[in-house]
Design an enzyme around this catalytic site. Sequence first.
Site, PDB file in Angstrom:
ATOM      1  N   ASP A 183     -18.632   2.828  27.217  1.00 37.57           N
ATOM      2  CA  ASP A 183     -18.840   3.859  26.129  1.00 37.57           C
ATOM      3  C   ASP A 183     -18.033   5.240  26.201  1.00 37.57           C
ATOM      4  O   ASP A 183     -17.302   5.692  25.648  1.00 37.57           O
ATOM      5  CB  ASP A 183     -20.171   3.874  25.489  1.00 37.57           C
ATOM      6  CG  ASP A 183     -20.986   4.383  27.022  1.00 37.57           C
ATOM      7  OD1 ASP A 183     -20.549   4.110  28.163  1.00 37.57           O
ATOM      8  OD2 ASP A 183     -22.148   4.885  26.944  1.00 37.57           O
ATOM      9  N   ASP A 222     -17.305   9.609  32.364  1.00 37.97           N
ATOM     10  CA  ASP A 222     -17.502  11.087  32.764  1.00 37.97           C
ATOM     11  C   ASP A 222     -17.015  11.402  34.113  1.00 37.97           C
ATOM     12  O   ASP A 222     -15.677  11.815  34.152  1.00 37.97           O
ATOM     13  CB  ASP A 222     -18.939  11.477  32.528  1.00 37.97           C
ATOM     14  CG  ASP A 222     -19.339  12.828  32.587  1.00 37.97           C
ATOM     15  OD1 ASP A 222     -18.384  13.649  33.141  1.00 37.97           O
ATOM     16  OD2 ASP A 222     -20.525  13.496  32.655  1.00 37.97           O
ATOM     17  N   LYS A 259     -14.036  12.056  29.083  1.00 40.04           N
ATOM     18  CA  LYS A 259     -14.206  13.470  29.624  1.00 40.04           C
ATOM     19  C   LYS A 259     -13.117  13.746  30.247  1.00 40.04           C
ATOM     20  O   LYS A 259     -13.235  13.601  31.755  1.00 40.04           O
ATOM     21  CB  LYS A 259     -15.677  13.858  29.947  1.00 40.04           C
ATOM     22  CG  LYS A 259     -16.552  13.627  28.949  1.00 40.04           C
ATOM     23  CD  LYS A 259     -17.953  13.976  29.666  1.00 40.04           C
ATOM     24  CE  LYS A 259     -19.046  13.760  28.473  1.00 40.04           C
ATOM     25  NZ  LYS A 259     -20.632  14.184  28.950  1.00 40.04           N
ATOM     26  N   PHE A 301     -21.977  17.257  26.396  1.00 42.24           N
ATOM     27  CA  PHE A 301     -22.754  15.945  26.287  1.00 42.24           C
ATOM     28  C   PHE A 301     -22.821  15.673  24.953  1.00 42.24           C
ATOM     29  O   PHE A 301     -23.266  16.136  24.032  1.00 42.24           O
ATOM     30  CB  PHE A 301     -24.044  16.300  26.910  1.00 42.24           C
ATOM     31  CG  PHE A 301     -24.816  15.021  27.238  1.00 42.24           C
ATOM     32  CD1 PHE A 301     -24.651  14.589  28.448  1.00 42.24           C
ATOM     33  CD2 PHE A 301     -25.783  14.511  26.244  1.00 42.24           C
ATOM     34  CE1 PHE A 301     -25.365  13.427  28.759  1.00 42.24           C
ATOM     35  CE2 PHE A 301     -26.480  13.460  26.701  1.00 42.24           C
ATOM     36  CZ  PHE A 301     -26.282  12.684  27.675  1.00 42.24           C
TER      37      PHE A 301
HETATM   38  P1  IMP Z   1     -19.877   8.360  35.091  1.00 41.02           P
HETATM   39  O1  IMP Z   1     -20.092   7.367  36.083  1.00 41.02           O
HETATM   40  O2  IMP Z   1     -20.038   9.902  35.318  1.00 41.02           O
HETATM   41  O3  IMP Z   1     -18.198   8.315  34.526  1.00 41.02           O
HETATM   42  O4  IMP Z   1     -20.706   8.439  33.663  1.00 41.02           O
HETATM   43  C1  IMP Z   1     -20.701   6.960  33.048  1.00 41.02           C
HETATM   44  C2  IMP Z   1     -22.070   6.938  32.166  1.00 41.02           C
HETATM   45  O5  IMP Z   1     -22.687   7.904  31.987  1.00 41.02           O
HETATM   46  C3  IMP Z   1     -21.573   6.526  30.676  1.00 41.02           C
HETATM   47  O6  IMP Z   1     -21.180   4.964  30.691  1.00 41.02           O
HETATM   48  C4  IMP Z   1     -22.730   6.909  29.931  1.00 41.02           C
HETATM   49  O7  IMP Z   1     -23.539   5.856  30.129  1.00 41.02           O
HETATM   50  C5  IMP Z   1     -23.188   8.091  30.971  1.00 41.02           C
HETATM   51  N1  IMP Z   1     -22.675   9.432  30.014  1.00 41.02           N
HETATM   52  C6  IMP Z   1     -21.820  10.229  30.549  1.00 41.02           C
HETATM   53  N2  IMP Z   1     -21.655  11.174  29.812  1.00 41.02           N
HETATM   54  C7  IMP Z   1     -22.462  10.940  28.876  1.00 41.02           C
HETATM   55  C8  IMP Z   1     -22.319  11.710  27.368  1.00 41.02           C
HETATM   56  O8  IMP Z   1     -21.963  12.759  27.494  1.00 41.02           O
HETATM   57  N3  IMP Z   1     -23.642  11.424  26.846  1.00 41.02           N
HETATM   58  C9  IMP Z   1     -24.187  10.233  27.081  1.00 41.02           C
HETATM   59  N4  IMP Z   1     -24.162   9.449  27.937  1.00 41.02           N
HETATM   60  C10 IMP Z   1     -23.046   9.954  28.861  1.00 41.02           C
HETATM   61 MG    MG Z   2     -22.003   3.566  29.857  1.00 38.96          MG
END
Ligand code: IMP
Ligand code: MG
Length: 217
Positions: free
Chosen positions: A130, A133, A161, A182
Amino acid sequence: MAVFDEQMHAETTRVAYESASDQSPSAQVVVDGDLRFVPLILRERIRQKVTELARIINTEYENLNPILIGVLNGSFIFLADLIREVTIPCEMDFIKISSYEKAMRSSGVVKIKKDFDCQVRGRHILIVEDIVDSGLSIRYLKQKFLAEKPMSLKFMTLFLKSENAEVDFPIDYVGFKIGSGFIIGYGLDHAQRWRNLKDVYVLSSASALDQKEIDLT
Ligand code: IMP
Ligand code: MG
């Protein structure tokens, strides 16, 4: 007192939900306790992007019978819409990981909540996220899937992001580059809620600059 508070909270949420799901989403705000979320990307724009991404899969994976692996929970709506626009033979599976728990920031630790079931060895694997981040999740997934010796391994994410993501490899297919605010809706949650919203909303305390950085190409 606790019961009273809970009832008040449920009431606020119900009212906000009703207004967020009506016909003119661009005029709506989602209220969740003290938080306000404002519309960022509306359903039609998302639909167009999903179709575009599916066309890329149709071209790039023709005759390769890829396995699309959705990363739960967030990608369930994206993958469901995406796969219905894919016209080549393909398979799918899910993996469920978590790094956020109930917060708006990653805990820094990825946990497997449900492992994939398919045979990855020798297959063309496309991981469907999805949102990326920090990049922690896809770095983890890359390592995990490479160890299974796929024929190819690529990543698709609906949202990136780009300021936050620290990945030392290119993310193959990106739907929208967004700022670091967010977001909720279209599968994305805040504390497990709001996944059912048809449009995507951003926390309104995110700076105006952040929201302008959205790349609608
Ligand atoms: P990462 O490991 O920091 O890249 O984050 C990945 C996961 O964090 C995504 O697959 C989402 O499930 C969750 N996530 C990151 N940013 C958001 C946001 O803005 N809204 C909701 N879920 C988020
Ligand atoms: Mg996810």
